[in-house]
Design a protein around this motif. Structure first.
Motif, PDB file in Angstrom:
ATOM      1  N   LYS A 160       0.833  -1.196   0.000  1.00 32.82           N
ATOM      2  CA  LYS A 160       0.000   0.000   0.000  1.00 32.82           C
ATOM      3  C   LYS A 160       0.872   1.252   0.000  1.00 32.82           C
ATOM      4  O   LYS A 160       1.937   1.287   0.610  1.00 32.82           O
ATOM      5  N   HIS A 161       0.374   2.272  -0.711  1.00 32.68           N
ATOM      6  CA  HIS A 161       1.058   3.559  -0.760  1.00 32.68           C
ATOM      7  C   HIS A 161       1.094   4.156   0.647  1.00 32.68           C
ATOM      8  O   HIS A 161       0.069   4.172   1.344  1.00 32.68           O
ATOM      9  N   PRO A 162       2.235   4.645   1.115  1.00 34.01           N
ATOM     10  CA  PRO A 162       2.307   5.163   2.492  1.00 34.01           C
ATOM     11  C   PRO A 162       1.447   6.400   2.741  1.00 34.01           C
ATOM     12  O   PRO A 162       1.087   6.688   3.876  1.00 34.01           O
ATOM     13  N   ASP A 163       1.107   7.139   1.668  1.00 31.71           N
ATOM     14  CA  ASP A 163       0.364   8.400   1.857  1.00 31.71           C
ATOM     15  C   ASP A 163      -0.975   8.436   1.125  1.00 31.71           C
ATOM     16  O   ASP A 163      -1.542   9.505   0.932  1.00 31.71           O
ATOM     17  N   ALA A 164      -1.473   7.277   0.676  1.00 37.57           N
ATOM     18  CA  ALA A 164      -2.762   7.264  -0.044  1.00 37.57           C
ATOM     19  C   ALA A 164      -3.454   5.924   0.177  1.00 37.57           C
ATOM     20  O   ALA A 164      -2.945   4.876  -0.233  1.00 37.57           O
ATOM     21  N   ASP A 165      -4.617   5.962   0.805  1.00 40.93           N
ATOM     22  CA  ASP A 165      -5.323   4.724   1.153  1.00 40.93           C
ATOM     23  C   ASP A 165      -5.798   3.942  -0.062  1.00 40.93           C
ATOM     24  O   ASP A 165      -6.002   2.733   0.006  1.00 40.93           O
ATOM     25  N   SER A 166      -6.013   4.627  -1.189  1.00 40.05           N
ATOM     26  CA  SER A 166      -6.603   3.949  -2.348  1.00 40.05           C
ATOM     27  C   SER A 166      -5.559   3.413  -3.331  1.00 40.05           C
ATOM     28  O   SER A 166      -5.913   2.818  -4.347  1.00 40.05           O
ATOM     29  N   LEU A 167      -4.258   3.643  -3.058  1.00 42.27           N
ATOM     30  CA  LEU A 167      -3.224   3.316  -4.039  1.00 42.27           C
ATOM     31  C   LEU A 167      -2.323   2.177  -3.586  1.00 42.27           C
ATOM     32  O   LEU A 167      -1.982   2.052  -2.398  1.00 42.27           O
ATOM     33  N   TYR A 168      -1.934   1.330  -4.556  1.00 39.27           N
ATOM     34  CA  TYR A 168      -0.861   0.355  -4.360  1.00 39.27           C
ATOM     35  C   TYR A 168       0.409   0.888  -5.012  1.00 39.27           C
ATOM     36  O   TYR A 168       0.352   1.631  -6.009  1.00 39.27           O
ATOM     37  N   VAL A 169       1.562   0.464  -4.493  1.00 35.89           N
ATOM     38  CA  VAL A 169       2.848   0.688  -5.151  1.00 35.89           C
ATOM     39  C   VAL A 169       3.422  -0.684  -5.485  1.00 35.89           C
ATOM     40  O   VAL A 169       3.595  -1.518  -4.588  1.00 35.89           O
ATOM     41  N   GLU A 170       3.670  -0.930  -6.781  1.00 36.78           N
ATOM     42  CA  GLU A 170       4.168  -2.239  -7.213  1.00 36.78           C
ATOM     43  C   GLU A 170       5.568  -2.096  -7.810  1.00 36.78           C
ATOM     44  O   GLU A 170       5.878  -1.067  -8.420  1.00 36.78           O
ATOM     45  N   GLU A 171       6.375  -3.127  -7.627  1.00 35.21           N
ATOM     46  CA  GLU A 171       7.646  -3.252  -8.345  1.00 35.21           C
ATOM     47  C   GLU A 171       7.420  -4.317  -9.409  1.00 35.21           C
ATOM     48  O   GLU A 171       7.123  -5.468  -9.079  1.00 35.21           O
ATOM     49  N   ILE A 172       7.537  -3.945 -10.690  1.00 29.43           N
ATOM     50  CA  ILE A 172       7.150  -4.846 -11.774  1.00 29.43           C
ATOM     51  C   ILE A 172       8.331  -5.091 -12.718  1.00 29.43           C
ATOM     52  O   ILE A 172       8.981  -4.146 -13.191  1.00 29.43           O
ATOM     53  N   ASP A 173       8.584  -6.372 -12.984  1.00 30.97           N
ATOM     54  CA  ASP A 173       9.588  -6.778 -13.959  1.00 30.97           C
ATOM     55  C   ASP A 173       8.955  -6.724 -15.351  1.00 30.97           C
ATOM     56  O   ASP A 173       7.988  -7.438 -15.622  1.00 30.97           O
ATOM     57  N   VAL A 174       9.486  -5.846 -16.245  1.00 30.78           N
ATOM     58  CA  VAL A 174       8.969  -5.769 -17.615  1.00 30.78           C
ATOM     59  C   VAL A 174      10.054  -6.150 -18.627  1.00 30.78           C
ATOM     60  O   VAL A 174      10.064  -5.713 -19.767  1.00 30.78           O
ATOM     61  N   GLY A 175      11.028  -6.968 -18.149  1.00 29.86           N
ATOM     62  CA  GLY A 175      12.071  -7.463 -19.053  1.00 29.86           C
ATOM     63  C   GLY A 175      13.263  -6.544 -19.177  1.00 29.86           C
ATOM     64  O   GLY A 175      14.033  -6.660 -20.131  1.00 29.86           O
ATOM     65  N   GLU A 176      13.421  -5.613 -18.231  1.00 26.04           N
ATOM     66  CA  GLU A 176      14.557  -4.717 -18.246  1.00 26.04           C
ATOM     67  C   GLU A 176      15.494  -5.051 -17.087  1.00 26.04           C
ATOM     68  O   GLU A 176      15.169  -5.881 -16.223  1.00 26.04           O
ATOM     69  N   GLU A 177      16.673  -4.396 -17.040  1.00 26.28           N
ATOM     70  CA  GLU A 177      17.631  -4.688 -15.979  1.00 26.28           C
ATOM     71  C   GLU A 177      17.051  -4.393 -14.609  1.00 26.28           C
ATOM     72  O   GLU A 177      17.258  -5.122 -13.652  1.00 26.28           O
ATOM     73  N   GLN A 178      16.312  -3.285 -14.516  1.00 23.66           N
ATOM     74  CA  GLN A 178      15.708  -2.891 -13.249  1.00 23.66           C
ATOM     75  C   GLN A 178      14.191  -3.052 -13.322  1.00 23.66           C
ATOM     76  O   GLN A 178      13.592  -2.941 -14.392  1.00 23.66           O
ATOM     77  N   THR A 179      13.566  -3.324 -12.178  1.00 21.89           N
ATOM     78  CA  THR A 179      12.101  -3.335 -12.134  1.00 21.89           C
ATOM     79  C   THR A 179      11.597  -1.895 -12.238  1.00 21.89           C
ATOM     80  O   THR A 179      12.342  -0.947 -11.963  1.00 21.89           O
ATOM     81  N   ARG A 180      10.341  -1.753 -12.616  1.00 20.19           N
ATOM     82  CA  ARG A 180       9.736  -0.414 -12.673  1.00 20.19           C
ATOM     83  C   ARG A 180       8.788  -0.235 -11.478  1.00 20.19           C
ATOM     84  O   ARG A 180       8.057  -1.162 -11.108  1.00 20.19           O
ATOM     85  N   THR A 181       8.796   0.986 -10.944  1.00 14.66           N
ATOM     86  CA  THR A 181       7.848   1.322  -9.879  1.00 14.66           C
ATOM     87  C   THR A 181       6.557   1.819 -10.521  1.00 14.66           C
ATOM     88  O   THR A 181       6.575   2.714 -11.371  1.00 14.66           O
ATOM     89  N   VAL A 182       5.437   1.212 -10.116  1.00 20.48           N
ATOM     90  CA  VAL A 182       4.137   1.563 -10.693  1.00 20.48           C
ATOM     91  C   VAL A 182       3.141   1.829  -9.566  1.00 20.48           C
ATOM     92  O   VAL A 182       3.049   1.048  -8.621  1.00 20.48           O
ATOM     93  N   VAL A 183       2.410   2.932  -9.663  1.00 18.46           N
ATOM     94  CA  VAL A 183       1.368   3.268  -8.681  1.00 18.46           C
ATOM     95  C   VAL A 183       0.008   3.022  -9.325  1.00 18.46           C
ATOM     96  O   VAL A 183      -0.258   3.505 -10.430  1.00 18.46           O
ATOM     97  N   SER A 184      -0.853   2.240  -8.651  1.00 19.80           N
ATOM     98  CA  SER A 184      -2.168   1.875  -9.219  1.00 19.80           C
ATOM     99  C   SER A 184      -3.274   2.083  -8.196  1.00 19.80           C
ATOM    100  O   SER A 184      -3.115   1.720  -7.025  1.00 19.80           O
ATOM    101  N   GLY A 185      -4.408   2.630  -8.641  1.00 20.77           N
ATOM    102  CA  GLY A 185      -5.546   2.871  -7.747  1.00 20.77           C
ATOM    103  C   GLY A 185      -6.466   1.672  -7.647  1.00 20.77           C
ATOM    104  O   GLY A 185      -7.635   1.739  -8.018  1.00 20.77           O
ATOM    105  N   LEU A 186      -5.954   0.563  -7.122  1.00 16.23           N
ATOM    106  CA  LEU A 186      -6.694  -0.709  -7.151  1.00 16.23           C
ATOM    107  C   LEU A 186      -7.050  -1.230  -5.761  1.00 16.23           C
ATOM    108  O   LEU A 186      -7.608  -2.321  -5.639  1.00 16.23           O
TER     109      LEU A 186
END
Length: 807
Positions: free
Chosen positions: A661-687
């Motif tokens: 869960k996002h530390p400052d927003a009750d409605s948001l998740y913070v995900e670390e997603i592997d999209v085939g690159e060297e580093q994962t991407r940080t993605v914020v989603s209202g789910l």
């Protein structure tokens, strides 16, 4: 007013009789787009649909003219309240006429009928002892010799830390707090600027607590039978939870319906007591037999449309007033309530002049059918929605121009071509050697159309107008897919018999769309009927007993072979970026700001004209050469901009490595997603409210990777997870690639080839333009138009949402 020329309709035994009202717009200003979609436009769509179904329906509305706001506006404009009402009633009517609102009667609450009906209802309530008397304290101005309404008092704000010296009696505009005029420090009368004094004043009250049992019985029954919208039920229940209190129904004003009571003859009725009665009095102006509509609950269904701030006056106050008479009134069956339509970065406001107003829309070059379509696709049915110029542009260019207009024009233009190239403007006959049942694409299309038609009727019966419009537009999308699949241009050369079936079917779909979209865009439908060379008056009925519903499920049977069509021409024009920017700047700020800008610009132009000297020919030539060069450069730049194609999106298979869960927003998740690159991407989603946290872990998803990163509550989101939602956004599901799909592989769209942009330019609205065609089909496949999102391991899907929107 054209509606006055028609013979009044009365309820008909054995038919479905529907009485429609929309909240009476207040007369002290021009209506803005939020007012229009919240009340009159929504009601108009439903009224037109009812006529399409051959129901016996009347639509009643008018301007709400009594009360404090009118008196205040009259003081501002230095005229009488009647003159204000006369002026703005005409302006309102002109705006609604331009928007093609099909009132059966658009009246006024300042009519003699209003006084007669209102006083008669009051006398009945008084006889039945549902009224009480009480004393209130109010500010009185000795100079003006009258009690002052809240808005006629100003003073210093009493809120600690504020102290604003021009706070109104009802609210401080600086700190935003609601006030009572007797709380103001150093209060002043807005008219004479002298200090008023606090005086006692007697008033009449409607005893809502005594009517509670009757009211609760009505609400409990009718909210279920009439499928009241959830926001209406919640607002009404909140009044009961707080406990019903007696409501003051009189005011110390001059402009209003006089109270027919000896003690209170110097007072008028409170506007929220008399305004809903305006529906009845305006019907009385429409027909002398108004009681056949309003005192006939066994045979008449009352549907009412309004914004959410009007709900308690229609679900509590108005029905209590009618119940209190003890007479057999037609009470509201269904209430359709909208939330707020907001404007760009803020809110529409009549009082502050913020937003696009009805006369503004009329003065643009954007046709009325586009305004109606955009407002209805954006109708705030379950939550607030946002008007933006870029969104209007995207919906016009992609949905109206590229989808609907493109389909109609392709069909009719081909039929209009001369023999040897087309059908010489004649609807072809289907030869005996082909049949729709044996032609798979035509049979498949007719099955889809039949299903969509049933869904359209179901949605519209439940007053789900946005859903009804979306379904009708889906038929246009199916029509485009049908043209592509059958390749009619090739068939014409290789198999004319089959081509005749395809074009006769497609022209039937054109006709059907003109009918189904008539409630939403009547001017569009008129133009299509004109191009079909058919009368608007005789178009098909969706009546249950006329047989047309079954006929339109066989689209090749809709139009007669041998019929000569009219002249096809484009139905919509592209809205360009520079036009959008022009309108955005033109309508930014308040109406007062715009007026000031216009005055400054006019002064600048006048000053320039004084300084300008007559140019010689050489200067003109240089100017022309410069203009030609800049035009050439602009064209070159435009041609370099690639077409908006689905291949420009970089959608990849991603694997969520971690979600929290996002530390400052009750409605948001913070995900670390592997999209085939060297580093994962940080993605914020209202789910958060749709998908449990444990279901977000170690899961494959579809990720849009080339959006411009955006900071969301302090965390930069570097991509977007695709999810599908149902129409009212109560259910959301992730779009999932097959479990064996490779992490990082690009999702493709068979038949579309090309490389994605490195980063999407937000100014070009590539994602916004393409997103409207991303959806889930009945097979639960994620699609762009009719093309599935595809990986090397198969098609991307959702769990259960059919016909959902993907974003």
């Amino acid at each position: 007013m054209t509606e006055d020329l028609k013979v009044p309709k009365l309820p008909v035994e054995g038919k479905r009789n529907i009485l429609i009202t929309s909240a009476l717009p207040y007369v002290n200003n021009v209506p803005h787009l939020g007012n229009i979609i919240g009340c009159v436009l929504s009601a108009d769509v439903f009224a037109r649909y009812c006529r399409l179904r051959d129901y016996n329906v009347i639509y009643i509305c008018g301007t709400d003219e009594y009360g404090t706001a009118t008196e205040t506006k009259a003081l501002e404009e230095n005229c009488s309240p009647k003159e204000i009402c006369d002026k703005y009633h005409v302006i309102h009517k002109e705006v609604y006429d331009w928007f093609n609102i099909s009132f059966d009667k658009f009246g006024r609450t300042s009519s003699p009928e209003q006084t007669e009906v209102c006083q008669a209802i009051f006398k009945k309530i008084h006889e039945n002892k549902w009224l009480s008397e009480d004393t209130l304290q109010q500010l009185y101005c000795d100079t003006c010799q009258k009690f002052l309404a809240d808005r006629l008092v100003e003073g210093n704000c009493p809120i600690p830390g504020c102290g604003y010296d021009s706070a109104r009696g009802d609210q401080c505009e600086k700190c935003g707090n609601l006030l009572n005029p007797t709380e103001l420090k150093i209060p002043r009368c807005k008219v004479c600027r002298n200090s008023p004094r606090i005086c006692d004043t007697d008033h009449l009250f409607l005893e809502l607590p005594l009517l509670k049992d009757q009211l609760e019985k009505y609400i409990n029954e009718m909210s279920v039978v009439g499928s009241w919208s959830q926001n209406a039920i919640q607002t009404t229940n909140s009044w009961f939870k707080m406990g019903l209190k007696k409501r003051c129904i009189t005011r110390d004003l001059k402009w209003g319906v006089p109270v027919p009571h000896e003690k209170y003859s110097d007072k008028v009725f409170y506007v929220w007591f008399d305004a809903p009665i305006g529906y009845i009095s305006i019907t009385a102006c429409y027909t002398r037999d108004w009681e056949k509509w309003w005192k006939n609950p066994e045979n008449v269904e009352l549907y009412q449309f309004m914004g959410k701030d009007n709900v308690p006056f229609h679900t509590v106050m108005f029905p209590s007033t009618l119940l209190g008479t003890g007479q057999n009134w037609t009470l509201m069956k269904t209430i359709s309530v909208t939330e707020y339509l907001n404007y760009e970065a803020g809110k529409f406001s009549k009082s502050k002049g913020v937003g696009v107003f009805g006369n503004d829309a009329k003065d643009t070059s954007i046709p009325v059918e586009v305004w109606r379509y955009y407002l209805l696709t954006n109708r705030p049915e379950v939550s607030d929605t946002l008007f933006t110029w870029s969104d209007l542009q995207a919906k016009l260019n992609s949905e109206l121009l590229s989808n609907l207009g493109n389909f109609v024009n392709r069909v009719l233009s081909f039929i209009a071509k001369p023999a040897g190239q087309g059908y010489n403007s004649i609807i072809p006959a289907v030869p005996d050697d082909v049949s729709a049942d044996s032609h798979d694409p035509t049979k498949k299309l007719s099955n889809k159309v039949a299903a969509y038609l049933d869904q359209y009727i179901e949605a519209m019966e439940k007053v789900k107008l946005k859903q009804g419009l979306k379904i009708a537009m889906s038929i246009s999308g199916e029509g485009n897919a049908y043209l592509q699949e059958t390749e009619f241009w090739r068939l014409y050369k290789e198999n004319q018999s089959l081509c005749s079936l395809v074009m006769k079917t497609a022209s039937g779909i054109v006709y059907l769309l003109a009918c189904l979209l008539e409630p939403f865009m009547p001017s569009f439908s008129i133009e299509v009927f004109k191009q079909l060379n058919l009368s608007v008056e005789t178009h098909l009925s969706l009546s249950d007993d006329k047989g047309d519903i079954d006929r339109v499920k066989r689209p090749w049977d809709i139009l007669s072979a041998g019929h000569t069509i009219g002249t096809p021409k484009p139905l919509f024009r592209e809205l360009k970026d520079e036009e959008v920017e022009f309108y955005r700047k033109k309508f930014e700020g308040s109406q007062a700001d715009r007026l000031l800008r216009a005055e400054v610009e006019a002064e600048n132009v006048a000053e320039q004209l004084k300084k300008t000297k007559v140019s010689d020919g050489n200067v003109k030539k240089k100017s022309a050469a410069k203009s030609s060069k800049s035009s050439s450069e602009a064209k070159s730049k435009a041609s370099a901009e690639p077409d908006i194609s689905i291949t420009r999106l970089d959608i990849r298979v991603g694997l969520i490595k971690k979600a929290e869960k996002h530390p400052d927003a009750d409605s948001l998740y913070v995900e670390e997603i592997d999209v085939g690159e060297e580093q994962t991407r940080t993605v914020v989603s209202g789910l958060v409210k749709y998908i449990p946290l444990d279901e977000m872990q170690n899961r494959k998803v579809c990720v849009l990777c080339n959006l411009k990163p955006a900071t969301m509550r302090g965390i930069k989101s570097q991509a977007m997870v695709l999810a599908a939602s149902n129409d009212d956004h109560t259910k959301v599901e992730l779009v999932e690639p097959p479990s064996s799909a490779s992490v990082g592989e690009r999702i493709t769209f068979p038949g579309h080839e090309g490389n994605p942009d490195e980063l999407l330019n937000p100014k070009k609205k590539v994602w916004e333009t393409l997103q409207v065609d991303l959806h889930t089909n009945e097979k639960l496949e994620a699609c762009y138009k009719d093309i599935p999102l595809t990986t090397s391991a198969g098609i991307c899907t959702v769990s259960s949402i059919s016909g959902g929107s993907i974003r």
